[in-house]
Write a protein that holds these residues in place. Structure first.
Motif, mmCIF file in Angstrom:
data_model
loop_
_atom_site.group_PDB
_atom_site.id
_atom_site.type_symbol
_atom_site.label_atom_id
_atom_site.label_comp_id
_atom_site.label_asym_id
_atom_site.label_seq_id
_atom_site.Cartn_x
_atom_site.Cartn_y
_atom_site.Cartn_z
ATOM 1 N N LYS A 220 85.314 -17.268 13.672
ATOM 2 C CA LYS A 220 85.329 -18.617 13.093
ATOM 3 C C LYS A 220 83.942 -19.239 13.033
ATOM 4 N N GLU A 221 83.044 -18.806 13.926
ATOM 5 C CA GLU A 221 81.684 -19.346 13.906
ATOM 6 C C GLU A 221 80.912 -18.907 12.662
ATOM 7 N N LEU A 222 81.393 -17.848 11.990
ATOM 8 C CA LEU A 222 80.734 -17.369 10.776
ATOM 9 C C LEU A 222 81.072 -18.229 9.564
ATOM 10 N N ARG A 223 82.211 -18.887 9.578
ATOM 11 C CA ARG A 223 82.711 -19.567 8.384
ATOM 12 C C ARG A 223 81.789 -20.671 7.865
ATOM 13 N N PRO A 224 81.167 -21.492 8.724
ATOM 14 C CA PRO A 224 80.227 -22.487 8.183
ATOM 15 C C PRO A 224 79.041 -21.855 7.454
ATOM 16 N N PHE A 225 78.571 -20.707 7.949
ATOM 17 C CA PHE A 225 77.471 -20.020 7.278
ATOM 18 C C PHE A 225 77.900 -19.548 5.891
ATOM 19 N N LYS A 284 65.967 -21.069 20.336
ATOM 20 C CA LYS A 284 66.957 -21.857 19.607
ATOM 21 C C LYS A 284 66.881 -21.493 18.131
ATOM 22 N N ARG A 285 68.022 -21.560 17.461
ATOM 23 C CA ARG A 285 68.095 -21.279 16.028
ATOM 24 C C ARG A 285 68.455 -22.538 15.220
ATOM 25 N N LYS A 286 69.416 -23.315 15.708
ATOM 26 C CA LYS A 286 69.954 -24.411 14.904
ATOM 27 C C LYS A 286 68.937 -25.517 14.616
ATOM 28 N N MET A 335 71.092 -15.651 12.904
ATOM 29 C CA MET A 335 72.234 -16.276 13.563
ATOM 30 C C MET A 335 73.517 -15.492 13.311
ATOM 31 N N VAL A 336 73.700 -15.038 12.075
ATOM 32 C CA VAL A 336 74.886 -14.238 11.759
ATOM 33 C C VAL A 336 74.858 -12.923 12.534
ATOM 34 N N SER A 337 73.673 -12.308 12.642
ATOM 35 C CA SER A 337 73.552 -11.060 13.401
ATOM 36 C C SER A 337 73.928 -11.262 14.864
ATOM 37 N N GLU A 338 73.678 -12.455 15.376
ATOM 38 C CA GLU A 338 73.918 -12.725 16.796
ATOM 39 C C GLU A 338 75.377 -13.042 17.116
ATOM 40 N N LYS A 400 76.966 -23.773 14.904
ATOM 41 C CA LYS A 400 76.690 -23.802 16.337
ATOM 42 C C LYS A 400 75.440 -22.995 16.659
ATOM 43 N N GLU A 401 74.820 -23.313 17.798
ATOM 44 C CA GLU A 401 73.680 -22.534 18.270
ATOM 45 C C GLU A 401 74.134 -21.109 18.600
#
Length: 412
Positions: A220-225, A284-286, A335-338, A400-401
């Motif tokens: 679900k964390e991928l969906r905003p990207f 940090k990424r975000k 971020m997606v890779s992580e 999210k971070e």
């Protein structure tokens, strides 16, 4: 593989893939500086001229999920070499194009051939580089693409003006792809010795492919990207139209319009490298992603609003600032890779990269069509800036971070 040798070889791998991405970006961007010439030579409308840019993304976009499957099934090296050969053929065909049909066909072939390069680069970075260096490596690879974009805006107009046309210099530049293919054949390795390439023939089974896609989309964390990337191409399409905009609205010459436009892409060279380094150091990424997106959107608004007669120095400075902060988009891939499990990383990166270019298929001809319809650039500019504003809200509210995300999810 010895640690010292591995550390040296990982940078060689990155350098070769960065060279490949440099050439992909050069050819991807090339219609932008050539649009004024092609419109005059072939009598193209703005919409058809935009289609020359977007045709590249038809196969490119549709291949992103298969790319992930292919590199997980056959390994990176075989896929990269095969598709680079196809890309080279498309570039040579484009250099010989004298009609819209040939040029469009060549762009589609080039899009297909180049479709595996970026995802393969990210896959190799994840295999060769430790977590604390991956954003830096990704940023450096992206900077190579920025150099390619910059060179397209500078080299093509200059050579076209001095050599009496664009066909011969484009053919000469395309032939350099053969050197890159030789380097890939000699030096490219899928993974360090003993680590394995993670190539698995079971990924070729369609039921496994569907399962991998479901696993990726279940994160679900991928969906905003995905949502943000689906609309991001409209803003980038506006930048592709910048040389023609500067000629039509700001009354710049062909060479000067491309020179000013190149200030945006040249800034992505230090921008891509520095943003990855800064993000790794901040751990940090975000925050860099959010603030870079906000500042670049504001600066782009200022750039397109600069009045006729503004000095080239001012336009170049603002354009450079746009590109510098725009470079934070590259953090999305880190971020997606992580957040994705390694077993479906290739498929996940393919899906994310595909979403980044879905809107690009329609955006360039859409913006051109709006110019044809309204006889002004106001509507396409408003549309592009509106999509950037929506993208920023997604980054702020939903993303999210992710730094060291997988470290907290071992065993997932």
């Amino acid at each position: 593989m010895r640690i010292g040798f591995k550390q040296r070889y990982e940078w060689l791998i990155l350098a070769i893939m960065a060279l490949s991405y440099f050439q992909v970006q050069f050819h991807r961007i090339s219609p932008s500086p050539l649009i004024p010439i092609l419109m005059d030579e072939l009598g193209l409308t703005y919409a058809v001229a935009g289609l020359l840019s977007s045709a590249f993304f038809i196969c490119y976009t549709s291949m992103q999920i298969p790319t992930g499957v292919l590199i997980e099934t056959m390994g990176v090296k075989k896929i990269v070499l095969s598709f680079m050969a196809l890309f080279t053929g498309g570039a040579v065909l484009f250099s010989q194009g004298r009609d819209v049909g040939t040029l469009l066909a060549a762009r589609v072939i080039m899009g297909l051939g180049s479709s595996v390069i970026w995802v393969s680069t990210l896959k190799l970075i994840s295999m060769w580089f430790p977590t604390e260096k991956r954003a830096t490596a990704t940023g450096l690879a992206n900077s190579a693409g920025g150099i390619g974009s910059f060179m397209a805006y500078i080299v093509l107009p200059f050579l076209s003006a001095t050599m009496g046309g664009w066909h011969t210099p484009y053919l000469a530049i395309s032939s350099m792809l053969l050197i890159t293919m030789a380097l890939l054949a000699i030096f490219l390795k899928d993974a360090p010795t003993g680590m394995g390439s993670h190539a698995d023939s079971s990924h070729g089974n369609w039921s496994v492919v569907k399962e991998n896609i479901r696993d990726v989309l279940a994160v679900k964390e991928l969906r905003p990207f995905i949502l943000a990337s689906l609309i991001g191409g409209v803003g980038w399409a506006l930048i592709l139209w910048m040389p023609k905009f500067l000629m039509d609205v700001r009354q710049l010459s062909y060479v000067d319009a491309n020179l000013v436009s190149s200030s945006i892409t040249v800034a992505m060279i230090p921008g891509g490298a520095s943003i990855g380094f800064i993000s790794d150091r901040l751990r940090k990424r975000k925050p860099p992603l959010v603030w870079g997106s906000i500042i670049s959107a504001i600066l782009l608004s200022i750039f397109v609003a600069l009045p006729t007669g503004t000095s080239y120095v001012v336009m170049g400075f603002v354009g450079f600032a746009v590109g510098l902060f725009w470079s934070t988009w590259i953090l999305g891939f880190s971020m997606v890779s992580e957040i994705l499990p390694r077993k479906v990383l290739g498929t996940g990166l393919g899906i994310y990269n595909m979403c980044n270019f879905v809107s690009s298929i329609f955006a360039a001809p859409l913006l051109g069509g709006l110019v044809d319809w309204t006889h002004t650039y106001a509507a396409p500019i408003l549309l592009a800036l509106s999509t950037l504003a929506i993208q920023i809200l997604i980054f702020i509210c939903l993303v999210k971070e992710t730094y060291l995300w997988n470290a907290s999810l071992i065993g997932r």
